[in-house]
Scaffold this motif. Structure first.
Motif, PDB file in Angstrom:
ATOM      1  N   MET A   1       0.830  -1.204   0.000  1.00 25.99           N
ATOM      2  CA  MET A   1       0.000   0.000   0.000  1.00 25.99           C
ATOM      3  C   MET A   1       0.867   1.258   0.000  1.00 25.99           C
ATOM      4  SD  MET A   1      -2.857  -1.354   2.729  1.00 25.99           S
ATOM      5  CE  MET A   1      -3.794   0.152   2.868  1.00 25.99           C
ATOM      6  N   ARG A   2       1.991   1.204   0.676  1.00 22.33           N
ATOM      7  CA  ARG A   2       2.888   2.360   0.740  1.00 22.33           C
ATOM      8  C   ARG A   2       3.696   2.524  -0.540  1.00 22.33           C
ATOM      9  NH1 ARG A   2       6.283   2.304   6.236  1.00 22.33           N
ATOM     10  NH2 ARG A   2       6.932   4.294   5.330  1.00 22.33           N
ATOM     11  N   PHE A   3       4.128   1.387  -1.109  1.00 24.98           N
ATOM     12  CA  PHE A   3       4.991   1.422  -2.289  1.00 24.98           C
ATOM     13  C   PHE A   3       4.420   0.480  -3.350  1.00 24.98           C
ATOM     14  CE2 PHE A   3       7.723   1.740   1.579  1.00 24.98           C
ATOM     15  CZ  PHE A   3       7.962   3.112   1.505  1.00 24.98           C
ATOM     16  N   PRO A   4       3.379   0.916  -4.058  1.00 27.84           N
ATOM     17  CA  PRO A   4       2.683   0.031  -4.997  1.00 27.84           C
ATOM     18  C   PRO A   4       3.521  -0.402  -6.194  1.00 27.84           C
ATOM     19  CG  PRO A   4       1.859   2.287  -5.154  1.00 27.84           C
ATOM     20  CD  PRO A   4       2.744   2.248  -3.964  1.00 27.84           C
ATOM     21  N   ASP A   5       4.672   0.228  -6.401  1.00 30.87           N
ATOM     22  CA  ASP A   5       5.522  -0.158  -7.529  1.00 30.87           C
ATOM     23  C   ASP A   5       6.399  -1.360  -7.202  1.00 30.87           C
ATOM     24  OD1 ASP A   5       6.814   1.524  -5.654  1.00 30.87           O
ATOM     25  OD2 ASP A   5       8.437   1.909  -7.072  1.00 30.87           O
ATOM     26  N   GLU A   6       6.340  -1.872  -5.976  1.00 35.81           N
ATOM     27  CA  GLU A   6       7.120  -3.039  -5.576  1.00 35.81           C
ATOM     28  C   GLU A   6       6.193  -4.165  -5.142  1.00 35.81           C
ATOM     29  OE1 GLU A   6      10.703  -3.015  -3.205  1.00 35.81           O
ATOM     30  OE2 GLU A   6      10.685  -0.817  -3.233  1.00 35.81           O
ATOM     31  N   ASP A   7       6.635  -5.395  -5.402  1.00 37.79           N
ATOM     32  CA  ASP A   7       5.890  -6.573  -4.961  1.00 37.79           C
ATOM     33  C   ASP A   7       6.650  -7.220  -3.810  1.00 37.79           C
ATOM     34  OD1 ASP A   7       4.326  -8.761  -4.575  1.00 37.79           O
ATOM     35  OD2 ASP A   7       4.760  -9.707  -6.503  1.00 37.79           O
ATOM     36  N   PRO A   8       6.119  -7.147  -2.576  1.00 37.20           N
ATOM     37  CA  PRO A   8       6.828  -7.704  -1.420  1.00 37.20           C
ATOM     38  C   PRO A   8       6.575  -9.187  -1.194  1.00 37.20           C
ATOM     39  CG  PRO A   8       4.861  -6.592  -0.675  1.00 37.20           C
ATOM     40  CD  PRO A   8       4.887  -6.449  -2.174  1.00 37.20           C
ATOM     41  N   ALA A   9       5.894  -9.850  -2.137  1.00 36.42           N
ATOM     42  CA  ALA A   9       5.588 -11.274  -1.947  1.00 36.42           C
ATOM     43  C   ALA A   9       6.876 -12.062  -1.728  1.00 36.42           C
ATOM     44  CB  ALA A   9       4.840 -11.808  -3.166  1.00 36.42           C
ATOM     45  N   GLY A  10       6.865 -12.900  -0.705  1.00 41.51           N
ATOM     46  CA  GLY A  10       8.012 -13.755  -0.432  1.00 41.51           C
ATOM     47  C   GLY A  10       9.084 -13.108   0.419  1.00 41.51           C
ATOM     48  N   LEU A  11       8.973 -11.822   0.707  1.00 37.06           N
ATOM     49  CA  LEU A  11       9.985 -11.149   1.514  1.00 37.06           C
ATOM     50  C   LEU A  11       9.822 -11.509   2.988  1.00 37.06           C
ATOM     51  CD1 LEU A  11      10.113  -7.521   0.027  1.00 37.06           C
ATOM     52  CD2 LEU A  11      11.567  -9.477  -0.510  1.00 37.06           C
ATOM     53  N   THR A  12      10.949 -11.665   3.672  1.00 37.88           N
ATOM     54  CA  THR A  12      10.918 -11.888   5.114  1.00 37.88           C
ATOM     55  C   THR A  12      10.690 -10.554   5.813  1.00 37.88           C
ATOM     56  OG1 THR A  12      13.289 -11.519   5.399  1.00 37.88           O
ATOM     57  CG2 THR A  12      12.572 -13.763   4.852  1.00 37.88           C
ATOM     58  N   ARG A  13      10.473 -10.609   7.126  1.00 39.89           N
ATOM     59  CA  ARG A  13      10.282  -9.372   7.878  1.00 39.89           C
ATOM     60  C   ARG A  13      11.539  -8.501   7.816  1.00 39.89           C
ATOM     61  NH1 ARG A  13       6.111  -8.193  10.747  1.00 39.89           N
ATOM     62  NH2 ARG A  13       4.478  -9.728  11.145  1.00 39.89           N
ATOM     63  N   HIS A  14      12.695  -9.116   7.946  1.00 39.47           N
ATOM     64  CA  HIS A  14      13.935  -8.349   7.902  1.00 39.47           C
ATOM     65  C   HIS A  14      14.105  -7.668   6.549  1.00 39.47           C
ATOM     66  CE1 HIS A  14      17.943  -7.210   9.199  1.00 39.47           C
ATOM     67  NE2 HIS A  14      18.422  -7.628   8.040  1.00 39.47           N
ATOM     68  N   GLU A  15      13.757  -8.364   5.482  1.00 38.16           N
ATOM     69  CA  GLU A  15      13.860  -7.780   4.145  1.00 38.16           C
ATOM     70  C   GLU A  15      12.865  -6.635   3.965  1.00 38.16           C
ATOM     71  OE1 GLU A  15      15.372 -11.707   1.636  1.00 38.16           O
ATOM     72  OE2 GLU A  15      13.227 -11.396   2.015  1.00 38.16           O
ATOM     73  N   LEU A  16      11.665  -6.793   4.528  1.00 35.27           N
ATOM     74  CA  LEU A  16      10.685  -5.711   4.466  1.00 35.27           C
ATOM     75  C   LEU A  16      11.200  -4.459   5.168  1.00 35.27           C
ATOM     76  CD1 LEU A  16       7.247  -7.474   5.186  1.00 35.27           C
ATOM     77  CD2 LEU A  16       7.954  -6.390   3.045  1.00 35.27           C
ATOM     78  N   LEU A  17      11.774  -4.646   6.358  1.00 32.51           N
ATOM     79  CA  LEU A  17      12.280  -3.504   7.111  1.00 32.51           C
ATOM     80  C   LEU A  17      13.422  -2.822   6.366  1.00 32.51           C
ATOM     81  CD1 LEU A  17      12.272  -4.980  10.749  1.00 32.51           C
ATOM     82  CD2 LEU A  17      10.627  -3.381   9.745  1.00 32.51           C
ATOM     83  N   GLY A  18      14.297  -3.612   5.752  1.00 32.35           N
ATOM     84  CA  GLY A  18      15.401  -3.042   5.007  1.00 32.35           C
ATOM     85  C   GLY A  18      14.934  -2.230   3.807  1.00 32.35           C
ATOM     86  N   ARG A  19      13.985  -2.769   3.078  1.00 32.24           N
ATOM     87  CA  ARG A  19      13.469  -2.048   1.908  1.00 32.24           C
ATOM     88  C   ARG A  19      12.720  -0.782   2.328  1.00 32.24           C
ATOM     89  NH1 ARG A  19      11.488  -5.799  -3.122  1.00 32.24           N
ATOM     90  NH2 ARG A  19      13.246  -7.237  -3.149  1.00 32.24           N
ATOM     91  N   GLU A  20      11.951  -0.883   3.429  1.00 35.77           N
ATOM     92  CA  GLU A  20      11.224   0.292   3.909  1.00 35.77           C
ATOM     93  C   GLU A  20      12.204   1.390   4.302  1.00 35.77           C
ATOM     94  OE1 GLU A  20       9.237   2.863   6.964  1.00 35.77           O
ATOM     95  OE2 GLU A  20      10.975   1.541   7.192  1.00 35.77           O
ATOM     96  N   GLY A  21      13.292   1.023   4.973  1.00 34.78           N
ATOM     97  CA  GLY A  21      14.284   2.005   5.371  1.00 34.78           C
ATOM     98  C   GLY A  21      14.913   2.700   4.173  1.00 34.78           C
ATOM     99  N   ARG A  22      15.223   1.947   3.134  1.00 33.00           N
ATOM    100  CA  ARG A  22      15.809   2.542   1.927  1.00 33.00           C
ATOM    101  C   ARG A  22      14.830   3.471   1.234  1.00 33.00           C
ATOM    102  NH1 ARG A  22      18.111  -2.672   1.631  1.00 33.00           N
ATOM    103  NH2 ARG A  22      16.470  -3.451   0.252  1.00 33.00           N
ATOM    104  N   ARG A  23      13.560   3.071   1.191  1.00 35.64           N
ATOM    105  CA  ARG A  23      12.560   3.913   0.530  1.00 35.64           C
ATOM    106  C   ARG A  23      12.349   5.225   1.271  1.00 35.64           C
ATOM    107  NH1 ARG A  23       9.602   1.406  -3.775  1.00 35.64           N
ATOM    108  NH2 ARG A  23       8.739   3.502  -3.983  1.00 35.64           N
ATOM    109  N   VAL A  24      12.342   5.180   2.597  1.00 41.55           N
ATOM    110  CA  VAL A  24      12.162   6.404   3.383  1.00 41.55           C
ATOM    111  C   VAL A  24      13.362   7.331   3.203  1.00 41.55           C
ATOM    112  CG1 VAL A  24      11.961   7.343   5.715  1.00 41.55           C
ATOM    113  CG2 VAL A  24      10.600   5.355   5.063  1.00 41.55           C
ATOM    114  N   LYS A  25      14.576   6.780   3.234  1.00 39.44           N
ATOM    115  CA  LYS A  25      15.763   7.604   2.994  1.00 39.44           C
ATOM    116  C   LYS A  25      15.712   8.248   1.616  1.00 39.44           C
ATOM    117  CE  LYS A  25      19.121   5.288   6.020  1.00 39.44           C
ATOM    118  NZ  LYS A  25      20.389   4.517   6.068  1.00 39.44           N
ATOM    119  N   ALA A  26      15.285   7.473   0.616  1.00 39.15           N
ATOM    120  CA  ALA A  26      15.179   8.018  -0.740  1.00 39.15           C
ATOM    121  C   ALA A  26      14.140   9.130  -0.805  1.00 39.15           C
ATOM    122  CB  ALA A  26      14.824   6.896  -1.725  1.00 39.15           C
ATOM    123  N   CYS A  27      13.058   8.980  -0.018  1.00 36.05           N
ATOM    124  CA  CYS A  27      12.025  10.017   0.021  1.00 36.05           C
ATOM    125  C   CYS A  27      12.586  11.308   0.606  1.00 36.05           C
ATOM    126  CB  CYS A  27      10.834   9.525   0.839  1.00 36.05           C
ATOM    127  SG  CYS A  27       9.476  10.709   0.985  1.00 36.05           S
TER     128      CYS A  27
END
Length: 323
Positions: free
Chosen positions: A128-154
């Motif tokens: 819902m936050r980043f509709p251009d990415e598909d998080p299917a199959g990601l672990t919790r740690h991977e989700l947190l890492g990607r979220e952190g990168r997206r916020v920094k990029a923002c």
């Protein structure tokens, strides 16, 4: 003479839906009282009447006093109340849920209690936050890492768009003024979004504590919901405010955020998003019966039986119970 305690209790039929309320109202240096089903704010300039049923969250700033009767009507109408400092927002009280149904709370508990569905909801939140990415199959740690990168990029993108210098996120709890203007604006926007999200979560009858990304805090689910709109609304607005000047950043951020929430109909969207996260597709249980007090008893096989009756199998007829 009629007293407040003798007035008829309000039902959801008399109340404004959470999605249609004012996101938040900030008051300071005044006395808040009650007049019928409205609250009044009295200061040296006079008295202002505010319909309590239209308030999502009431923010009480420095120099405010509030009466027992005012708190009573705010609780009856489901408004959240926050006592706030000069700059920050903290949620300290809330009225009863606008819905009389426990459907959303029970759905939230079921999704939270199962590790697989809890992760599935967290993935849906990321999508819902980043509709251009598909998080299917990601672990919790991977989700947190990607979220952190997206916020920094923002942060970097908004700094480039507005021309505001960005040296990283800096916030010292309890010391609002320690950050530069843009960090102050980000903090003020985030805290106001937390108060608004808490009002919606409470009004729908959900548990603020059962989070799917955040955990271990009484407001974990509130933080989850507020973060859905961080990169879309909160951060861009904070950079816009900081770009306009360094004076009175907290106040200007609150006013700008309130206008943006109204323009984007965020409360309506927030209600829909919570239902989308917690209820299966096509489940419309919360659209009917919210204005009725329906209490059942749980039986075997997932069955629910009427309450207020004695279910002794040895009786030919149910005996109605009067408490």
């Amino acid at each position: 003479m009629t007293t407040v305690s003798q007035r008829t209790a309000l039902t959801p039929r008399h109340l404004t839906r959470a999605a249609e309320r004012v996101s938040f109202i900030y008051l300071e240096r005044c006395t808040v009282h009650r007049d019928a089903n409205a609250i009044t704010a009295q200061d040296a300039e006079g008295t202002t009447h505010i319909p309590s049923a239209t308030i999502g969250t009431l923010l009480l700033g420095p120099g405010t006093r509030i009466t027992h009767q005012a708190m009573s009507v705010l609780a009856e109408t489901g408004a959240a109340v926050c006592w706030v400092g000069e700059h920050g927002v903290r949620h300290y009280a809330a009225g009863r849920a606008l819905s009389r149904s426990s459907a959303l709370m029970e759905a939230q508990a079921r999704q939270w209690a199962n590790a697989r569905t809890r992760l599935a909801v967290a993935r849906t939140m990321y999508r819902m936050r980043f509709p251009d990415e598909d998080p299917a199959g990601l672990t919790r740690h991977e989700l947190l890492g990607r979220e952190g990168r997206r916020v920094k990029a923002c942060y970097r993108a908004e700094a480039a768009r507005t021309g505001v210098p960005w040296r990283g996120r800096q916030y010292v709890p309890g010391d609002f003024s320690s950050g530069d203007p843009v960090n102050q604006a980000i903090t003020a926007a985030a805290q106001c979004m937390y108060g608004t999200a808490h009002a919606v979560v409470a009004s729908l009858g959900c548990s603020p504590a059962l989070g799917f990304v955040h955990s271990g805090h009484e407001l974990s689910f509130v933080l989850d919901i507020a973060d859905l709109y961080k990169t879309e609304i909160g951060i861009p607005l904070a950079f816009d405010v900081a770009a306009q000047g360094a004076e009175d950043v907290g106040t200007r951020t609150r006013r700008a955020l309130r206008d943006r929430i109204n323009e984007t109909r965020l409360l309506d969207r927030c209600v829909d998003d919570i239902k989308r996260l917690l209820l299966p597709a096509g489940d419309d249980r919360t659209s009917t019966g919210d204005d009725q007090d329906v209490v059942t008893l749980q039986s075997d096989g997932g069955r629910e039986v009427p309450s207020g009756l004695n279910h002794d199998d040895g009786q030919d007829d149910y005996e109605r119970v009067s408490w």
